[in-house]
Design a protein around this motif. Structure first.
Motif, mmCIF file in Angstrom:
data_model
loop_
_atom_site.group_PDB
_atom_site.id
_atom_site.type_symbol
_atom_site.label_atom_id
_atom_site.label_comp_id
_atom_site.label_asym_id
_atom_site.label_seq_id
_atom_site.Cartn_x
_atom_site.Cartn_y
_atom_site.Cartn_z
ATOM 1 N N THR A 31 0.788 -1.226 0.009
ATOM 2 C CA THR A 31 0.134 -0.082 -0.153
ATOM 3 C C THR A 31 0.835 1.191 0.030
ATOM 4 O O THR A 31 1.956 1.292 0.744
ATOM 5 N N VAL A 32 0.426 2.199 -0.970
ATOM 6 C CA VAL A 32 1.478 3.423 -1.074
ATOM 7 C C VAL A 32 0.719 4.624 -0.681
ATOM 8 O O VAL A 32 -0.567 4.849 -1.341
ATOM 9 N N TYR A 33 1.103 5.381 0.185
ATOM 10 C CA TYR A 33 0.454 6.571 0.604
ATOM 11 C C TYR A 33 1.457 8.035 0.282
ATOM 12 O O TYR A 33 2.640 7.694 0.228
ATOM 13 N N ASN A 34 0.858 9.020 -0.016
ATOM 14 C CA ASN A 34 1.591 10.179 -0.048
ATOM 15 C C ASN A 34 2.075 10.887 1.043
ATOM 16 O O ASN A 34 1.637 10.253 1.988
ATOM 17 N N ALA A 35 2.594 11.932 1.157
ATOM 18 C CA ALA A 35 3.321 12.442 2.300
ATOM 19 C C ALA A 35 2.113 13.062 3.057
ATOM 20 O O ALA A 35 2.276 13.178 4.507
ATOM 21 N N ALA A 36 0.956 13.277 2.551
ATOM 22 C CA ALA A 36 -0.369 13.690 3.374
ATOM 23 C C ALA A 36 -1.037 12.655 4.090
ATOM 24 O O ALA A 36 -2.220 12.873 4.447
ATOM 25 N N GLY A 37 -0.505 11.359 3.685
ATOM 26 C CA GLY A 37 -1.461 10.336 4.182
ATOM 27 C C GLY A 37 -2.398 9.638 3.377
ATOM 28 O O GLY A 37 -3.103 8.751 3.414
ATOM 29 N N GLN A 38 -2.767 10.232 2.246
ATOM 30 C CA GLN A 38 -3.759 9.819 1.065
ATOM 31 C C GLN A 38 -3.117 8.352 0.428
ATOM 32 O O GLN A 38 -2.051 8.539 0.091
ATOM 33 N N GLY A 57 8.151 13.069 -5.313
ATOM 34 C CA GLY A 57 7.861 13.414 -3.955
ATOM 35 C C GLY A 57 8.087 12.257 -2.947
ATOM 36 O O GLY A 57 8.885 11.159 -3.229
ATOM 37 N N LEU A 58 7.513 12.467 -1.674
ATOM 38 C CA LEU A 58 7.891 11.208 -0.683
ATOM 39 C C LEU A 58 6.755 10.602 -0.596
ATOM 40 O O LEU A 58 5.478 10.920 -0.640
ATOM 41 N N TYR A 59 6.825 9.393 -0.425
ATOM 42 C CA TYR A 59 5.998 8.297 0.010
ATOM 43 C C TYR A 59 6.157 7.195 0.951
ATOM 44 O O TYR A 59 7.393 7.287 1.335
ATOM 45 N N ILE A 60 4.973 6.846 1.482
ATOM 46 C CA ILE A 60 5.075 6.075 2.842
ATOM 47 C C ILE A 60 4.642 4.585 1.861
ATOM 48 O O ILE A 60 3.486 4.565 1.553
ATOM 49 N N VAL A 61 5.332 3.566 2.209
ATOM 50 C CA VAL A 61 4.986 2.351 1.558
ATOM 51 C C VAL A 61 4.729 1.315 2.804
ATOM 52 O O VAL A 61 5.803 1.064 3.615
ATOM 53 N N THR A 71 7.137 -0.683 7.289
ATOM 54 C CA THR A 71 6.745 0.464 6.758
ATOM 55 C C THR A 71 7.951 1.393 6.302
ATOM 56 O O THR A 71 9.006 1.193 7.250
ATOM 57 N N LEU A 72 8.102 1.675 5.074
ATOM 58 C CA LEU A 72 9.341 2.451 4.532
ATOM 59 C C LEU A 72 8.641 3.641 4.043
ATOM 60 O O LEU A 72 7.835 3.943 3.333
ATOM 61 N N LYS A 73 9.579 4.690 4.043
ATOM 62 C CA LYS A 73 9.696 5.875 3.189
ATOM 63 C C LYS A 73 10.473 5.696 2.052
ATOM 64 O O LYS A 73 11.705 5.344 2.103
ATOM 65 N N PHE A 74 10.091 6.623 0.978
ATOM 66 C CA PHE A 74 10.989 6.621 -0.197
ATOM 67 C C PHE A 74 10.659 7.902 -0.859
ATOM 68 O O PHE A 74 9.532 8.336 -0.671
ATOM 69 N N VAL A 75 11.661 8.394 -1.693
ATOM 70 C CA VAL A 75 11.696 9.557 -2.256
ATOM 71 C C VAL A 75 11.724 9.257 -3.740
ATOM 72 O O VAL A 75 12.660 8.547 -4.147
ATOM 73 N N LYS A 76 11.073 9.560 -4.615
ATOM 74 C CA LYS A 76 11.132 9.477 -6.080
ATOM 75 C C LYS A 76 11.297 10.678 -6.814
ATOM 76 O O LYS A 76 10.924 11.738 -6.568
#
Length: 76
Positions: A31-38, A57-61, A71-76
């Protein structure tokens, strides 16, 4: 091609092989979320993980497989 990384929080091995993500050797739901949690994208364990269409942008996976999760964070 296989890519290995390690979640520093959970110390669980994550592997991508043939565009399918594995967590601790088990196919994983992603599941991938944007930095705003959407919610941006949700992929079942039997589907390929294609993040090429994401904007910069920054994403939370969140990765779930069997009884393990990471739970990981990544920047694309």
């Amino acid at each position: 091609t296989e890519i290995y990384t390690l979640s520093l929080h959970d110390a669980l091995p994550i592997c991508i092989k043939d565009n399918i993500l594995y967590l601790n050797g088990v196919k994983a739901d992603v599941t991938v979320y944007n930095a705003a949690g959407q919610l941006i994208k949700s992929v079942s364990a039997d589907s390929t993980v294609d993040l090429t269409k994401l904007t910069v942008g920054l994403y939370i996976v969140k990765i779930n497989a069997a009884e393990k999760s990471a739970t990981l964070k990544f920047v694309k």
